[in-house]
Design a protein around this motif. Structure first.
Motif, mmCIF file in Angstrom:
data_model
loop_
_atom_site.group_PDB
_atom_site.id
_atom_site.type_symbol
_atom_site.label_atom_id
_atom_site.label_comp_id
_atom_site.label_asym_id
_atom_site.label_seq_id
_atom_site.Cartn_x
_atom_site.Cartn_y
_atom_site.Cartn_z
ATOM 1 N N LEU A 190 -18.178 30.405 5.896
ATOM 2 C CA LEU A 190 -17.382 29.199 5.654
ATOM 3 C C LEU A 190 -15.951 29.524 5.238
ATOM 4 C CD1 LEU A 190 -19.924 27.099 3.532
ATOM 5 C CD2 LEU A 190 -19.477 26.902 5.990
ATOM 6 N N ILE A 191 -15.044 28.656 5.643
ATOM 7 C CA ILE A 191 -13.679 28.654 5.130
ATOM 8 C C ILE A 191 -13.570 27.406 4.278
ATOM 9 C CG2 ILE A 191 -11.229 28.484 5.713
ATOM 10 C CD1 ILE A 191 -11.868 29.931 8.343
ATOM 11 N N ASP A 192 -13.668 27.571 2.965
ATOM 12 C CA ASP A 192 -13.756 26.401 2.093
ATOM 13 C C ASP A 192 -12.950 26.608 0.822
ATOM 14 O OD1 ASP A 192 -15.274 28.236 0.732
ATOM 15 O OD2 ASP A 192 -17.116 27.069 0.694
ATOM 16 N N ILE A 193 -13.027 25.637 -0.059
ATOM 17 C CA ILE A 193 -12.265 25.639 -1.298
ATOM 18 C C ILE A 193 -13.029 24.783 -2.305
ATOM 19 C CG2 ILE A 193 -10.847 23.593 -0.794
ATOM 20 C CD1 ILE A 193 -8.419 25.274 -1.863
ATOM 21 N N MET A 241 -1.637 27.381 -1.286
ATOM 22 C CA MET A 241 -1.545 26.309 -0.286
ATOM 23 C C MET A 241 -0.313 25.438 -0.514
ATOM 24 S SD MET A 241 -5.539 25.132 -0.050
ATOM 25 C CE MET A 241 -5.144 23.681 0.929
ATOM 26 N N MET A 242 -0.054 25.076 -1.769
ATOM 27 C CA MET A 242 1.104 24.239 -2.076
ATOM 28 C C MET A 242 2.419 24.981 -1.817
ATOM 29 S SD MET A 242 -0.276 21.356 -3.074
ATOM 30 C CE MET A 242 -1.880 21.518 -2.285
ATOM 31 N N LEU A 243 2.427 26.288 -2.064
ATOM 32 C CA LEU A 243 3.620 27.089 -1.785
ATOM 33 C C LEU A 243 3.910 27.116 -0.293
ATOM 34 C CD1 LEU A 243 5.862 29.079 -2.562
ATOM 35 C CD2 LEU A 243 4.135 30.913 -2.527
ATOM 36 N N ILE A 244 2.882 27.319 0.507
ATOM 37 C CA ILE A 244 3.072 27.325 1.958
ATOM 38 C C ILE A 244 3.589 25.975 2.442
ATOM 39 C CG2 ILE A 244 1.832 27.462 4.164
ATOM 40 C CD1 ILE A 244 0.017 29.589 2.801
ATOM 41 N N GLU A 245 3.070 24.896 1.868
ATOM 42 C CA GLU A 245 3.548 23.561 2.233
ATOM 43 C C GLU A 245 5.006 23.372 1.824
ATOM 44 O OE1 GLU A 245 2.651 18.844 1.250
ATOM 45 O OE2 GLU A 245 1.042 20.323 1.035
ATOM 46 N N ALA A 246 5.357 23.810 0.599
ATOM 47 C CA ALA A 246 6.737 23.658 0.128
ATOM 48 C C ALA A 246 7.715 24.448 0.991
ATOM 49 C CB ALA A 246 6.836 24.107 -1.327
ATOM 50 N N LEU A 247 7.255 25.552 1.567
ATOM 51 C CA LEU A 247 8.101 26.351 2.446
ATOM 52 C C LEU A 247 8.201 25.765 3.852
ATOM 53 C CD1 LEU A 247 6.906 29.877 1.276
ATOM 54 C CD2 LEU A 247 9.213 28.956 1.008
ATOM 55 N N GLY A 248 7.377 24.756 4.134
ATOM 56 C CA GLY A 248 7.460 24.063 5.416
ATOM 57 C C GLY A 248 6.764 24.762 6.565
ATOM 58 N N PHE A 249 5.809 25.658 6.271
ATOM 59 C CA PHE A 249 5.123 26.386 7.338
ATOM 60 C C PHE A 249 3.950 25.570 7.875
ATOM 61 C CE2 PHE A 249 6.377 30.404 4.839
ATOM 62 C CZ PHE A 249 7.657 30.344 5.352
ATOM 63 N N ILE A 296 -4.575 30.186 3.648
ATOM 64 C CA ILE A 296 -3.704 30.164 4.829
ATOM 65 C C ILE A 296 -4.260 29.217 5.884
ATOM 66 C CG2 ILE A 296 -2.847 31.547 6.766
ATOM 67 C CD1 ILE A 296 -2.711 33.928 4.797
ATOM 68 N N VAL A 297 -5.545 29.351 6.178
ATOM 69 C CA VAL A 297 -6.164 28.494 7.195
ATOM 70 C C VAL A 297 -6.115 27.028 6.776
ATOM 71 C CG1 VAL A 297 -8.326 27.943 8.382
ATOM 72 C CG2 VAL A 297 -7.665 30.333 8.040
ATOM 73 N N LEU A 298 -6.463 26.754 5.517
ATOM 74 C CA LEU A 298 -6.508 25.366 5.048
ATOM 75 C C LEU A 298 -5.124 24.750 4.901
ATOM 76 C CD1 LEU A 298 -9.385 25.798 2.441
ATOM 77 C CD2 LEU A 298 -9.521 24.679 4.666
ATOM 78 N N SER A 299 -4.089 25.576 4.937
ATOM 79 C CA SER A 299 -2.717 25.044 4.944
ATOM 80 C C SER A 299 -2.234 24.740 6.361
ATOM 81 C CB SER A 299 -1.765 26.041 4.279
ATOM 82 O OG SER A 299 -1.557 27.176 5.114
ATOM 83 N N GLY A 300 -3.084 25.017 7.360
ATOM 84 C CA GLY A 300 -2.718 24.730 8.744
ATOM 85 C C GLY A 300 -2.012 25.874 9.448
ATOM 86 N N VAL A 315 -11.024 37.130 -0.090
ATOM 87 C CA VAL A 315 -11.138 36.229 1.055
ATOM 88 C C VAL A 315 -10.445 34.893 0.819
ATOM 89 C CG1 VAL A 315 -13.344 35.235 0.316
ATOM 90 C CG2 VAL A 315 -12.773 35.310 2.751
ATOM 91 N N VAL A 316 -10.282 34.471 -0.432
ATOM 92 C CA VAL A 316 -9.679 33.161 -0.681
ATOM 93 C C VAL A 316 -8.214 33.114 -0.261
ATOM 94 C CG1 VAL A 316 -11.303 32.697 -2.559
ATOM 95 C CG2 VAL A 316 -9.028 33.604 -3.097
ATOM 96 N N VAL A 317 -7.551 34.277 -0.166
ATOM 97 C CA VAL A 317 -6.165 34.306 0.302
ATOM 98 C C VAL A 317 -6.108 33.844 1.761
ATOM 99 C CG1 VAL A 317 -4.119 35.754 0.659
ATOM 100 C CG2 VAL A 317 -5.631 36.183 -1.297
ATOM 101 N N ALA A 318 -7.026 34.354 2.568
ATOM 102 C CA ALA A 318 -7.103 33.925 3.966
ATOM 103 C C ALA A 318 -7.503 32.457 4.065
ATOM 104 C CB ALA A 318 -8.105 34.801 4.722
#
Length: 392
Positions: A250-253, A51-59, A78-82, A72-75
Motif C-alpha cells: 500500500l501507498i498510504d498515510i 506533502m505540504m512542502l511539495i505543494e507550496a513549491l508548486g510541484f 511524493i506519490v500522495l502529493s501527485g 518508505v514514507v518519504v516515497a
C-alpha cells in the motif's frame, strides 16, 4: 532486556505533556533557534510536512529524486502529493544517496532532490553544491529525520537547500510525541507553507490526554525491566497498531495526517529543544565506545566515524542479521533491523520503479545492516559491545 530504541524522555516530559502551556508557535520558535534557521513550521507528521512542502513549491506531475535506501514514507509522500518518485542507489561503501547517479538521473521532468543524511551521516554538501550549480532548476530539499543539526565539515546540513524536513515521533533523536517540522531561511516559502497549512490542517481537538498517556506508556514500556514483558506480548500482534508503520502493498498515510499537534506536543517539543545538545553529545559518546570496543573484534563491519554525524543509529554490517538478532536477544539485548527493505522492490512500487535502478548497493545494505542501542549508559554500552564482540 535492553531495548534498541528509547525516547530521550522522562517524568518531566510526561508531566509537560499533561499540563504544559506552550503553544505550537512557541515550539516553532524554539526549533528554528535550535536549527539556526529563520523559520520553522509545524505539521502533524513528517510525511504531512513533506506533502505540504511539495505543494507550496508548486510541484505536480513531476519527478522527485530520493534514496532507494530510505524510509518508505518519504516515497509515499511524493506519490500522495501527485508526483513520481525516482529512486537512486546508495553510494558505494556508505549509506547516503549516490549523488553521481542522482545527477545522471536528472531530466526535464525533475523538480527536486530529497537528500537524506541516513543514520545521521551528513550528506556530502560539496558534491551536492556542485550538482546544484549545474542544475539550478532542481530544488534541493534536505530530509533530516536522522540528522537534526548534522554538519558536513562544519556546515549544517539542514541549511544546505531550499528547506529541510524533520519527523518528531518517539523513535527520533528528539521528539514531540508526534509531529513534523519544516525549516527554511526562505521567508516567501515559509509564508506559502503557512498558507497551505491554514487551508488544509485541522485543529488539535481534544487529544491531549491521549497523546500524554501515549508518551507515558512509551517511556515506561521501554524501561529495560519492563521491556521484556512488552516484547513478549508483541509476539501476539497486540501492539501492531502502535509499531507497524507500513504495508508493502500500500501507498498510504495515517488517517489523522491533517490533525495538527497541540499543547501536549508543543510543550514536550520545547523541553526537547533545550535537551537536544546533550542528547546528541551522549549518542556520539556511546558510538565512540562501540567503535573502540569492536575495533579488534569486528573491524570491517563497523560504520565510519564521521565528524558532524548525529548518530541516529549506530549500525553494523553483518553477514547474517537475523542470527545476530536471535543470539543477542538470548543474552538480553535487542538488536534492530533498520531499513531492511528496498523501497522500489516493494509490491506497491514495482510498477513505478520498473525502469529505474539497479539498486545493488541498497540491497546489500538491506541484507546486512543492524543497529545497536545508543540511548544506554556507558556501562551498558560496554556490556553490549563485549557481548556482540563475543558473538561476532
Amino acid at each position: 532486556m535492553i531495548p534498541r530504541l528509547r525516547p530521550a524522555t522522562g517524568l518531566f516530559d510526561v508531566i509537560a505533556a499533561f499540563v504544559g502551556r506552550y503553544h505550537v508557535v512557541e515550539f516553532e520558535r524554539s526549533f528554528a533557534k535550535l536549527m539556526g534557521q529563520a523559520h520553522a513550521i509545524a505539521f502533524p507528521y513528517g510525511r504531512t510536512a513533506q506533502m505540504m512542502l511539495i505543494e507550496a513549491l508548486g510541484f505536480k506531475d513531476r519527478d522527485i529524486l530520493l534514496p532507494a535506501y530510505s524510509c518508505v514514507v518519504v516515497a509515499h509522500a511524493i506519490v500522495l502529493s501527485g508526483n513520481r518518485p525516482v529512486f537512486i542507489d546508495s553510494e558505494p561503501g556508505g549509506f547516503n544517496m549516490d549523488l553521481d547517479k542522482a545527477e545522471a538521473a536528472i531530466t526535464e521532468r525533475t523538480a527536486a532532490i530529497i537528500a537524506t543524511s541516513i543514520h545521521g551521516y551528513p550528506v556530502d554538501l560539496d558534491r551536492l553544491e556542485r550538482l546544484s550549480a549545474a542544475h539550478s532548476e532542481v530544488v534541493i530539499l534536505q530530509d533530516c529525520a536522522h540528522s537534526f543539526s548534522a554538519e558536513w565539515q562544519g556546515s549544517p546540513v539542514q541549511r544546505a537547500g531550499r528547506a529541510a524536513i524533520f519527523g518528531l515521533n518517539i523513535s527520533k533523536l528528539m521528539t514531540s510525541i508526534f509531529g513534523g517540522m519544516i525549516t527554511t531561511d526562505d521567508t516567501e516559502l515559509a509564508e506559502k507553507l503557512r498558507a497551505v497549512r491554514a487551508r488544509q490542517i485541522k485543529g488539535a481537538g481534544g487529544r491531549r490526554i491521549g497523546r500524554a498517556l501515549y508518551l507515558g506508556a512509551a517511556t515506561v514500556a521501554l524501561v529495560p525491566s519492563i521491556f521484556s514483558f512488552v516484547r513478549y506480548i508483541s509476539r501476539f500482534g497486540l501492539l501492531d497498531r502502535f509499531v507497524r508503520y507500513y504495508d508493502e502493498t500500500l501507498i498510504d498515510i495515517p488517517a489523522d495526517y491533517l490533525d495538527q499537534i497541540g499543547r501536549a506536543e508543543a510543550s514536550v517539543g520545547v523541553r526537547q529543544c533545550a535537551a537536544y545538545p546533550g542528547i546528541v553529545e551522549h549518542r556520539r559518546h556511546i558510538a565512540g565506545i562501540y567503535n573502540t570496543m569492536l575495533e579488534s573484534r569486528y573491524p570491517e563491519g563497523r560504520p565510519p566515524m564521521v565528524e558532524g554525524a548525529t548518530w541516529s543509529h549506530y549500525v553494523l554490517r553483518v553477514p547474517d542479521p537475523e542470527k545476530l538478532v536471535r543470539e543477542a536477544a538470548a543474552r538480553g539485548i535487542e538488536i534492530g533491523r533498520i531499513i531492511d527493505y528496498c523501497v522500489p522492490d516493494m509490491p506497491a512500487y514495482r510498477e513505478i520503479a520498473a525502469s529505474q535502478g539497479p539498486f545493488d548497493e541498497t540491497r546489500r545494505l538491506n541484507a546486512s545492516v543492524v543497529n545497536l542501542p545508543l540511548w544506554v549508559s556507558e556501562r551498558t554500552a560496554r556490556r553490549v559491545a563485549a557481548t556482540l564482540g563475543a558473538i561476532l
